[in-house]
Design a protein around this motif. Structure first.
Motif, short mmCIF file in Angstrom:
data_model
loop_
_atom_site.label_atom_id
_atom_site.label_comp_id
_atom_site.label_asym_id
_atom_site.label_seq_id
_atom_site.Cartn_x
_atom_site.Cartn_y
_atom_site.Cartn_z
N LEU A 74 0.81 -1.22 0.00
CA LEU A 74 0.00 0.00 0.00
C LEU A 74 0.85 1.27 0.00
O LEU A 74 0.32 2.36 -0.17
CB LEU A 74 -0.93 0.02 1.22
N PHE A 75 2.16 1.13 0.20
CA PHE A 75 3.03 2.29 0.25
C PHE A 75 3.35 2.75 -1.17
O PHE A 75 3.53 1.92 -2.06
CB PHE A 75 4.33 1.95 1.00
N PRO A 76 3.44 4.06 -1.39
CA PRO A 76 3.72 4.55 -2.76
C PRO A 76 5.12 4.15 -3.23
O PRO A 76 6.06 4.09 -2.44
CB PRO A 76 3.60 6.07 -2.62
N GLY A 77 5.21 3.88 -4.53
CA GLY A 77 6.49 3.47 -5.11
C GLY A 77 7.38 4.66 -5.45
O GLY A 77 8.56 4.68 -5.14
N GLY A 78 6.81 5.66 -6.10
CA GLY A 78 7.58 6.85 -6.48
C GLY A 78 7.61 7.86 -5.36
O GLY A 78 6.92 7.73 -4.34
N ALA A 79 8.44 8.89 -5.53
CA ALA A 79 8.57 9.94 -4.52
C ALA A 79 7.20 10.54 -4.21
O ALA A 79 6.48 10.96 -5.11
CB ALA A 79 9.52 11.02 -5.01
N SER A 80 6.85 10.57 -2.94
CA SER A 80 5.52 10.98 -2.50
C SER A 80 5.60 11.77 -1.21
O SER A 80 6.64 11.83 -0.56
CB SER A 80 4.65 9.74 -2.28
N ARG A 81 4.46 12.35 -0.83
CA ARG A 81 4.33 13.04 0.46
C ARG A 81 3.71 12.08 1.45
O ARG A 81 2.64 11.52 1.20
CB ARG A 81 3.46 14.29 0.32
N ILE A 82 4.35 11.91 2.59
CA ILE A 82 3.90 10.95 3.59
C ILE A 82 3.81 11.63 4.95
O ILE A 82 4.68 12.42 5.32
CB ILE A 82 4.86 9.74 3.66
N LEU A 83 2.75 11.30 5.68
CA LEU A 83 2.57 11.76 7.05
C LEU A 83 2.73 10.56 7.97
O LEU A 83 2.00 9.57 7.85
CB LEU A 83 1.18 12.38 7.23
N ASP A 84 3.68 10.63 8.88
CA ASP A 84 3.91 9.59 9.88
C ASP A 84 3.41 10.14 11.22
O ASP A 84 4.06 10.98 11.83
CB ASP A 84 5.40 9.25 9.94
N ARG A 116 9.12 12.52 0.85
CA ARG A 116 9.16 13.65 1.76
C ARG A 116 8.20 13.34 2.89
O ARG A 116 7.03 13.06 2.65
CB ARG A 116 8.78 14.95 1.04
N VAL A 117 8.69 13.38 4.11
CA VAL A 117 7.93 12.89 5.25
C VAL A 117 7.70 14.00 6.28
O VAL A 117 8.64 14.70 6.65
CB VAL A 117 8.66 11.72 5.95
N VAL A 118 6.46 14.13 6.71
CA VAL A 118 6.15 14.95 7.88
C VAL A 118 6.02 13.97 9.04
O VAL A 118 5.17 13.07 9.01
CB VAL A 118 4.85 15.75 7.70
N GLU A 163 10.40 16.47 7.95
CA GLU A 163 9.99 17.66 8.70
C GLU A 163 9.35 17.19 10.00
O GLU A 163 8.28 16.55 9.98
CB GLU A 163 8.98 18.49 7.90
N TRP A 164 9.99 17.48 11.11
CA TRP A 164 9.46 17.10 12.42
C TRP A 164 8.51 18.16 12.93
O TRP A 164 8.82 19.36 12.88
CB TRP A 164 10.60 16.89 13.40
N VAL A 165 7.33 17.74 13.42
CA VAL A 165 6.37 18.68 14.00
C VAL A 165 5.86 18.13 15.33
O VAL A 165 5.68 16.93 15.49
CB VAL A 165 5.18 18.97 13.05
N ALA A 166 5.64 19.05 16.27
CA ALA A 166 5.03 18.70 17.55
C ALA A 166 3.52 18.73 17.35
O ALA A 166 2.92 19.80 17.32
CB ALA A 166 5.45 19.69 18.63
N ASP A 167 2.94 17.55 17.16
CA ASP A 167 1.52 17.50 16.83
C ASP A 167 0.93 16.15 17.21
O ASP A 167 1.67 15.16 17.34
CB ASP A 167 1.33 17.74 15.32
N ALA A 168 -0.39 16.12 17.38
CA ALA A 168 -1.04 14.89 17.83
C ALA A 168 -2.49 14.83 17.35
O ALA A 168 -3.13 15.87 17.10
CB ALA A 168 -1.01 14.80 19.35
#
Length: 196
Positions: free
Chosen positions: A34-44, A62-64, A86-91
Protein backbone atom coordinates in the motif's frame (compact mmCIF):
# COMPACT_ATOMS: atom_id res chain seq x y z
CA UNK A 1 0.45 16.75 28.31
CA UNK A 2 -1.69 14.78 25.87
CA UNK A 3 -3.44 11.90 27.64
CA UNK A 4 -2.25 9.25 25.19
CA UNK A 5 1.40 10.19 25.68
CA UNK A 6 1.49 9.52 29.42
CA UNK A 7 4.51 7.37 30.27
CA UNK A 8 6.37 7.95 27.01
CA UNK A 9 8.55 10.89 28.01
CA UNK A 10 10.04 9.05 30.99
CA UNK A 11 10.74 5.97 28.87
CA UNK A 12 11.88 7.75 25.70
CA UNK A 13 15.44 6.39 25.64
CA UNK A 14 14.34 2.79 26.29
CA UNK A 15 11.51 3.01 23.77
CA UNK A 16 13.78 4.53 21.13
CA UNK A 17 16.22 1.62 21.48
CA UNK A 18 13.31 -0.79 21.17
CA UNK A 19 11.87 0.96 18.09
CA UNK A 20 15.25 1.33 16.41
CA UNK A 21 16.00 -2.37 16.97
CA UNK A 22 13.23 -3.33 14.56
CA UNK A 23 13.56 -3.26 10.78
CA UNK A 24 11.04 -1.11 8.91
CA UNK A 25 10.34 -3.90 6.39
CA UNK A 26 9.67 -6.43 9.16
CA UNK A 27 7.27 -4.15 11.02
CA UNK A 28 5.28 -3.24 7.92
CA UNK A 29 5.70 -6.31 5.71
CA UNK A 30 1.97 -7.02 5.36
CA UNK A 31 1.12 -3.46 4.24
CA UNK A 32 4.14 -2.50 2.12
CA UNK A 33 2.05 -3.08 -1.01
CA UNK A 34 0.00 0.00 0.00
CA UNK A 35 3.03 2.29 0.25
CA UNK A 36 3.72 4.55 -2.76
CA UNK A 37 6.49 3.47 -5.11
CA UNK A 38 7.58 6.85 -6.48
CA UNK A 39 8.57 9.94 -4.52
CA UNK A 40 5.52 10.98 -2.50
CA UNK A 41 4.33 13.04 0.46
CA UNK A 42 3.90 10.95 3.59
CA UNK A 43 2.57 11.76 7.05
CA UNK A 44 3.91 9.59 9.88
CA UNK A 45 1.60 10.18 12.86
CA UNK A 46 3.15 9.26 16.19
CA UNK A 47 6.56 9.05 14.56
CA UNK A 48 8.33 8.09 17.79
CA UNK A 49 12.08 7.86 17.30
CA UNK A 50 11.76 8.29 13.53
CA UNK A 51 12.58 4.75 12.36
CA UNK A 52 9.75 4.70 9.83
CA UNK A 53 10.16 8.32 8.75
CA UNK A 54 13.86 7.69 8.09
CA UNK A 55 13.22 4.56 6.05
CA UNK A 56 10.61 6.39 3.97
CA UNK A 57 12.93 9.38 3.46
CA UNK A 58 15.70 7.03 2.31
CA UNK A 59 13.25 5.64 -0.24
CA UNK A 60 12.91 9.13 -1.73
CA UNK A 61 9.74 10.34 0.00
CA UNK A 62 9.16 13.65 1.76
CA UNK A 63 7.93 12.89 5.25
CA UNK A 64 6.15 14.95 7.88
CA UNK A 65 6.90 13.23 11.19
CA UNK A 66 4.30 14.24 13.78
CA UNK A 67 5.32 13.32 17.32
CA UNK A 68 3.74 14.87 20.44
CA UNK A 69 6.30 13.64 23.00
CA UNK A 70 9.13 16.17 23.10
CA UNK A 71 11.71 13.64 24.28
CA UNK A 72 10.97 11.15 21.49
CA UNK A 73 10.83 13.89 18.86
CA UNK A 74 14.23 15.24 19.99
CA UNK A 75 15.72 11.74 19.77
CA UNK A 76 14.23 11.28 16.31
CA UNK A 77 15.59 14.59 15.06
CA UNK A 78 19.03 13.64 16.35
CA UNK A 79 19.04 10.02 15.13
CA UNK A 80 17.50 10.69 11.74
CA UNK A 81 18.44 14.18 10.66
CA UNK A 82 17.36 14.52 7.04
CA UNK A 83 16.28 17.34 4.74
CA UNK A 84 13.45 15.02 3.66
CA UNK A 85 11.92 14.78 7.16
CA UNK A 86 9.99 17.66 8.70
CA UNK A 87 9.46 17.10 12.42
CA UNK A 88 6.37 18.68 14.00
CA UNK A 89 5.03 18.70 17.55
CA UNK A 90 1.52 17.50 16.83
CA UNK A 91 -1.04 14.89 17.83
CA UNK A 92 -4.41 13.40 17.04
CA UNK A 93 -7.29 13.80 17.06
CA UNK A 94 -6.95 17.28 15.51
CA UNK A 95 -3.34 17.56 14.26
CA UNK A 96 -3.62 21.36 14.63
CA UNK A 97 -0.04 22.06 13.45
CA UNK A 98 -0.89 20.75 9.97
CA UNK A 99 -2.81 22.69 7.30
CA UNK A 100 -6.59 22.36 7.34
CA UNK A 101 -6.34 20.26 4.17
CA UNK A 102 -3.41 18.53 2.52
CA UNK A 103 -2.52 15.92 -0.06
CA UNK A 104 -0.57 13.15 1.63
CA UNK A 105 -0.17 10.04 -0.52
CA UNK A 106 0.28 7.88 2.59
CA UNK A 107 -0.67 8.46 6.20
CA UNK A 108 0.97 5.96 8.54
CA UNK A 109 -0.21 5.36 12.11
CA UNK A 110 1.89 2.60 13.63
CA UNK A 111 0.91 1.73 17.23
CA UNK A 112 -1.01 5.00 17.64
CA UNK A 113 -4.76 4.38 17.35
CA UNK A 114 -5.03 2.58 20.71
CA UNK A 115 -4.24 5.83 22.56
CA UNK A 116 -7.44 7.54 21.42
CA UNK A 117 -10.82 7.11 23.09
CA UNK A 118 -13.97 6.43 21.07
CA UNK A 119 -14.85 10.09 20.50
CA UNK A 120 -11.27 10.97 19.61
CA UNK A 121 -11.07 8.07 17.12
CA UNK A 122 -14.16 9.23 15.22
CA UNK A 123 -12.86 12.81 15.10
CA UNK A 124 -9.35 11.70 14.12
CA UNK A 125 -10.59 9.55 11.24
CA UNK A 126 -12.45 12.51 9.75
CA UNK A 127 -9.32 14.67 10.10
CA UNK A 128 -7.13 12.05 8.42
CA UNK A 129 -9.57 11.71 5.52
CA UNK A 130 -9.25 15.46 4.84
CA UNK A 131 -5.45 15.19 4.79
CA UNK A 132 -5.35 12.27 2.32
CA UNK A 133 -4.69 12.82 -1.39
CA UNK A 134 -7.13 11.23 -3.85
CA UNK A 135 -6.08 7.62 -4.30
CA UNK A 136 -3.77 7.76 -1.28
CA UNK A 137 -3.73 5.28 1.60
CA UNK A 138 -4.13 5.40 5.35
CA UNK A 139 -2.37 2.48 7.05
CA UNK A 140 -2.85 1.87 10.76
CA UNK A 141 -2.32 -0.83 13.34
CA UNK A 142 -4.56 -1.86 16.21
CA UNK A 143 -3.06 -3.29 19.40
CA UNK A 144 -4.81 -6.17 21.16
CA UNK A 145 -3.63 -7.18 24.62
CA UNK A 146 -3.13 -5.99 28.20
CA UNK A 147 -2.40 -2.32 28.86
CA UNK A 148 0.98 -1.59 30.47
CA UNK A 149 0.85 0.10 33.87
CA UNK A 150 0.78 3.88 33.66
CA UNK A 151 -0.35 4.04 30.03
CA UNK A 152 -3.63 5.12 28.43
CA UNK A 153 -4.69 2.57 25.83
CA UNK A 154 -7.90 1.09 24.49
CA UNK A 155 -8.52 -2.25 22.79
CA UNK A 156 -10.07 -1.07 19.52
CA UNK A 157 -11.80 -3.48 17.17
CA UNK A 158 -11.19 -3.61 13.45
CA UNK A 159 -14.96 -3.47 12.91
CA UNK A 160 -15.30 -0.16 14.75
CA UNK A 161 -12.32 1.31 12.89
CA UNK A 162 -13.69 0.22 9.51
CA UNK A 163 -17.09 1.74 10.36
CA UNK A 164 -15.45 5.05 11.38
CA UNK A 165 -13.43 5.04 8.16
CA UNK A 166 -16.53 4.38 6.06
CA UNK A 167 -18.32 7.25 7.80
CA UNK A 168 -15.37 9.50 6.88
CA UNK A 169 -15.63 8.51 3.21
CA UNK A 170 -12.81 5.95 3.24
CA UNK A 171 -12.86 2.42 1.83
CA UNK A 172 -11.12 -0.65 3.28
CA UNK A 173 -8.46 -2.13 0.99
CA UNK A 174 -6.49 -4.27 3.45
CA UNK A 175 -7.12 -6.18 6.66
CA UNK A 176 -4.49 -8.32 8.37
CA UNK A 177 -3.69 -9.87 11.74
CA UNK A 178 -0.29 -10.81 13.12
CA UNK A 179 1.75 -11.71 16.16
CA UNK A 180 3.80 -9.05 17.95
CA UNK A 181 7.07 -8.24 16.15
CA UNK A 182 8.86 -7.99 19.51
CA UNK A 183 7.73 -11.51 20.38
CA UNK A 184 5.45 -10.53 23.27
CA UNK A 185 3.05 -13.50 23.40
CA UNK A 186 0.25 -11.54 25.05
CA UNK A 187 0.01 -9.04 22.18
CA UNK A 188 -1.55 -9.29 18.71
CA UNK A 189 -1.90 -6.61 16.06
CA UNK A 190 -4.45 -5.89 13.35
CA UNK A 191 -3.37 -3.91 10.30
CA UNK A 192 -5.86 -1.94 8.24
CA UNK A 193 -5.49 -0.02 5.02
CA UNK A 194 -7.95 2.53 3.64
CA UNK A 195 -8.22 4.66 0.54
CA UNK A 196 -10.54 7.46 -0.54
Amino acid sequence: MIAGTVGYAEAAEVLARQYEGLEFADVHRDVLHLFPGGASRILDVGAGSGRDAAALARAGHRVVAAEPTDELRALGERLHASPHIEWVADALPDLPALPSTSDFDLILLSAVWMHLDEHERRSAMKRLAVLLAPGGHIVLTLRHGPVPSGRRMFDVSAEETIADANAAGLRLVHRGFRQDVLGRPELRWSSLGFTC
